[in-house]
Design a protein around this motif. Structure first.
Motif, PDB file in Angstrom:
ATOM      1  N   PRO A 276      16.568   5.115 -37.240  1.00 14.72           N
ATOM      2  CA  PRO A 276      16.421   6.242 -38.133  1.00 14.72           C
ATOM      3  C   PRO A 276      16.154   7.609 -36.583  1.00 14.72           C
ATOM      4  O   PRO A 276      17.051   8.248 -36.362  1.00 14.72           O
ATOM      5  CB  PRO A 276      14.759   6.238 -38.311  1.00 14.72           C
ATOM      6  CG  PRO A 276      15.495   4.918 -39.302  1.00 14.72           C
ATOM      7  CD  PRO A 276      14.753   3.678 -38.394  1.00 14.72           C
ATOM      8  N   PHE A 277      15.369   6.886 -35.678  1.00 13.01           N
ATOM      9  CA  PHE A 277      15.146   8.467 -35.030  1.00 13.01           C
ATOM     10  C   PHE A 277      16.231   8.716 -34.000  1.00 13.01           C
ATOM     11  O   PHE A 277      16.882   9.623 -33.132  1.00 13.01           O
ATOM     12  CB  PHE A 277      13.909   8.189 -34.053  1.00 13.01           C
ATOM     13  CG  PHE A 277      14.851   7.048 -32.416  1.00 13.01           C
ATOM     14  CD1 PHE A 277      15.550   7.684 -31.470  1.00 13.01           C
ATOM     15  CD2 PHE A 277      14.565   5.681 -32.387  1.00 13.01           C
ATOM     16  CE1 PHE A 277      15.703   6.596 -30.451  1.00 13.01           C
ATOM     17  CE2 PHE A 277      15.091   4.727 -31.782  1.00 13.01           C
ATOM     18  CZ  PHE A 277      15.494   5.925 -30.916  1.00 13.01           C
ATOM     19  N   TRP A 278      17.150   7.872 -34.170  1.00  8.68           N
ATOM     20  CA  TRP A 278      18.935   8.002 -32.945  1.00  8.68           C
ATOM     21  C   TRP A 278      19.389   8.823 -33.749  1.00  8.68           C
ATOM     22  O   TRP A 278      19.931   9.885 -33.050  1.00  8.68           O
ATOM     23  CB  TRP A 278      19.313   6.569 -33.388  1.00  8.68           C
ATOM     24  CG  TRP A 278      20.561   6.560 -32.175  1.00  8.68           C
ATOM     25  CD1 TRP A 278      22.117   7.204 -32.895  1.00  8.68           C
ATOM     26  CD2 TRP A 278      20.584   6.341 -30.682  1.00  8.68           C
ATOM     27  NE1 TRP A 278      22.998   7.180 -31.932  1.00  8.68           N
ATOM     28  CE2 TRP A 278      22.110   6.720 -30.383  1.00  8.68           C
ATOM     29  CE3 TRP A 278      19.597   6.517 -29.627  1.00  8.68           C
ATOM     30  CZ2 TRP A 278      22.456   6.913 -29.936  1.00  8.68           C
ATOM     31  CZ3 TRP A 278      20.805   6.714 -28.624  1.00  8.68           C
ATOM     32  CH2 TRP A 278      21.412   6.695 -28.290  1.00  8.68           C
ATOM     33  N   HIS A 279      19.252   9.443 -35.265  1.00 11.88           N
ATOM     34  CA  HIS A 279      19.826  10.534 -35.600  1.00 11.88           C
ATOM     35  C   HIS A 279      19.859  11.374 -35.670  1.00 11.88           C
ATOM     36  O   HIS A 279      20.252  12.922 -35.823  1.00 11.88           O
ATOM     37  CB  HIS A 279      20.951   9.529 -36.987  1.00 11.88           C
ATOM     38  CG  HIS A 279      21.070   8.455 -37.966  1.00 11.88           C
ATOM     39  ND1 HIS A 279      22.177   7.722 -36.394  1.00 11.88           N
ATOM     40  CD2 HIS A 279      20.216   7.332 -37.801  1.00 11.88           C
ATOM     41  CE1 HIS A 279      22.664   7.039 -36.843  1.00 11.88           C
ATOM     42  NE2 HIS A 279      20.888   6.613 -37.770  1.00 11.88           N
ATOM     43  N   GLU A 280      18.110  11.642 -34.465  1.00 12.63           N
ATOM     44  CA  GLU A 280      18.185  12.839 -34.812  1.00 12.63           C
ATOM     45  C   GLU A 280      17.746  13.416 -33.755  1.00 12.63           C
ATOM     46  O   GLU A 280      17.076  14.728 -32.999  1.00 12.63           O
ATOM     47  CB  GLU A 280      16.050  12.578 -34.904  1.00 12.63           C
ATOM     48  CG  GLU A 280      15.864  12.081 -36.937  1.00 12.63           C
ATOM     49  CD  GLU A 280      16.344  13.312 -37.500  1.00 12.63           C
ATOM     50  OE1 GLU A 280      16.533  14.748 -37.627  1.00 12.63           O
ATOM     51  OE2 GLU A 280      16.967  13.166 -38.805  1.00 12.63           O
TER      52      GLU A 280
ATOM     53  N   PRO B 114       5.901  11.019 -29.213  1.00 13.30           N
ATOM     54  CA  PRO B 114       6.059  10.908 -30.932  1.00 13.30           C
ATOM     55  C   PRO B 114       7.205  12.192 -31.379  1.00 13.30           C
ATOM     56  O   PRO B 114       7.251  11.028 -32.095  1.00 13.30           O
ATOM     57  CB  PRO B 114       4.795  12.848 -30.861  1.00 13.30           C
ATOM     58  CG  PRO B 114       3.714  12.095 -29.676  1.00 13.30           C
ATOM     59  CD  PRO B 114       4.606  11.697 -28.574  1.00 13.30           C
ATOM     60  N   SER B 115       7.896  11.910 -30.355  1.00 11.92           N
ATOM     61  CA  SER B 115       9.249  12.443 -30.416  1.00 11.92           C
ATOM     62  C   SER B 115      10.048  12.055 -30.944  1.00 11.92           C
ATOM     63  O   SER B 115      11.293  11.817 -32.057  1.00 11.92           O
ATOM     64  CB  SER B 115      10.150  13.515 -29.671  1.00 11.92           C
ATOM     65  OG  SER B 115      10.136  12.504 -28.302  1.00 11.92           O
ATOM     66  N   LEU B 116       9.439  10.272 -30.816  1.00 13.13           N
ATOM     67  CA  LEU B 116      10.958   9.684 -31.189  1.00 13.13           C
ATOM     68  C   LEU B 116      10.311   8.480 -32.483  1.00 13.13           C
ATOM     69  O   LEU B 116      10.743   7.751 -33.280  1.00 13.13           O
ATOM     70  CB  LEU B 116      10.903   8.128 -30.541  1.00 13.13           C
ATOM     71  CG  LEU B 116      10.946   9.309 -28.858  1.00 13.13           C
ATOM     72  CD1 LEU B 116      11.787   7.876 -28.236  1.00 13.13           C
ATOM     73  CD2 LEU B 116      12.708   9.422 -29.180  1.00 13.13           C
ATOM     74  N   ARG B 117       9.133   8.949 -33.553  1.00 11.11           N
ATOM     75  CA  ARG B 117       7.878   8.320 -34.103  1.00 11.11           C
ATOM     76  C   ARG B 117       8.035   9.547 -34.697  1.00 11.11           C
ATOM     77  O   ARG B 117       6.574   9.802 -34.361  1.00 11.11           O
ATOM     78  CB  ARG B 117       6.971   7.185 -33.609  1.00 11.11           C
ATOM     79  CG  ARG B 117       7.603   6.090 -33.184  1.00 11.11           C
ATOM     80  CD  ARG B 117       8.149   4.712 -34.396  1.00 11.11           C
ATOM     81  NE  ARG B 117       8.215   4.031 -34.432  1.00 11.11           N
ATOM     82  CZ  ARG B 117       7.871   3.165 -33.451  1.00 11.11           C
ATOM     83  NH1 ARG B 117       6.530   2.799 -32.956  1.00 11.11           N
ATOM     84  NH2 ARG B 117       8.978   1.601 -33.719  1.00 11.11           N
ATOM     85  N   ALA B 118       8.569   9.540 -36.208  1.00 10.95           N
ATOM     86  CA  ALA B 118       7.871  11.011 -36.529  1.00 10.95           C
ATOM     87  C   ALA B 118       6.248  10.763 -36.918  1.00 10.95           C
ATOM     88  O   ALA B 118       5.482  11.016 -37.252  1.00 10.95           O
ATOM     89  CB  ALA B 118       8.580  11.244 -38.258  1.00 10.95           C
TER      90      ALA B 118
END
Length: 295
Positions: free
Chosen positions: A169-173, A51-55
């Motif tokens: 998008p997750f990469w930037h988080e 889940p941390s990689l997919r909001a």
């Protein structure tokens, strides 16, 4: 036996069950069969992603898993024994020949991966590396294994570049420490060329044998260029010869799905010549464009 039914077949047969529920049950079913086959297996994509990689949770449309390359045959035979049918083969599935797809009347589709596109490490070495850092998860009460979060992040990036996309998008988080760990894993797995597509640095790897294949994969191009790229990407002479011989062969899997039935010999021959004409046309168009661009 190749399943020629159109892709909507499984959904029409299982439409009464919500997709998210069916996929959870399908994941548990596939895991059960892997254990029966004595095959270690790492679940990837869909709801196997942390889940941390997919909001927003994404269940996908099928179950994907990386299977121990040494147990591919055993897994194949077990799937067939339990009502699964081959939908598309390693040979014709993609330019990377990385997965074989199965179809079940109840569970839908299962993509059995023997490698993941972009990872340059030998198949068995790559699997062992990912397996060593696996993490447990559960689906419908059945425990299964997924790659580590860092490996999942790497796989998501490699998957995105095949769709002509940039960095997900997750990469930037992720924080700097996470970036460093993932990039370190990319180096260990020899996935730097494919990863460079996402960072916009692919041209820095123009001297690598995989460069043209990833350029075509991410930017598109004529089929003749794609096949030449596939030949160049092979690490051995035997591999290059195998792909060269395969290039003119008709993709029976795709033709079967298009026709809705197993093709006749006449239809295969007709497709062979249609492909040849298209190849010549695409090549001619490519040459014309290059000439015009130099004027």
């Amino acid at each position: 036996m190749i399943e020629p039914a159109p892709e909507v077949a499984a959904e029409s047969r299982t439409g009464a069950v919500p997709a998210s529920i069916r996929l959870r049950l399908a994941r548990a079913a596939v895991q059960t069969l892997a254990e029966e086959a004595g095959a270690r297996m790492l679940h990837i994509k869909g709801d196997a992603i942390d889940p941390s990689l997919r909001a927003v949770p994404r269940y996908g449309t099928d179950v994907d898993a990386l299977v121990d390359p040494r147990r591919i045959r055993a897994m194949h035979e077990t799937l067939l024994a339990h009502g699964w049918r081959v939908y598309s083969t390693f040979r014709f599935g993609s330019s990377f020949e990385h997965a074989q797809t199965y179809l079940h009347d109840t569970w839908g589709y299962f993509d059995m991966h023997r490698r993941f596109p972009g990872i340059g490490l030998a198949d068995q070495q790559a699997f062992e590396q990912l397996w060593a850092q696996r993490s447990p998860q559960a689906s419908a009460g059945r425990t299964y294994w997924a790659p580590s979060i860092d490996a999942q992040a790497m796989i998501l990036v490699l998957n995105a570049v095949r769709g002509a996309g940039g960095m997900p998008p997750f990469w930037h988080e992720l924080d700097d420490e996470q970036h460093e760990r993932v990039i370190g894993l990319v180096e260990v797995m020899r996935a730097d060329v494919a990863f460079a597509v996402a960072t916009g640095e692919l041209d820095l790897y123009s001297d690598r044998r995989e460069y043209l294949l990833w350029k075509v994969t991410s930017q598109g191009g004529p089929r003749v260029v794609e096949w030449w790229a596939r030949i160049r990407a092979q690490s051995t002479l035997r591999g290059r010869l195998r792909v060269a011989v395969q290039a003119p062969v008709v993709n029976i899997d795709r033709l079967s799905r298009r026709l809705g039935h197993a093709p006749t010999r006449r239809q295969v021959i007709a497709e062979f010549f249609r492909r040849a004409v298209r190849g010549v046309t695409e090549t001619a168009s490519m040459v014309v464009r290059r000439v015009r661009s130099k004027r």
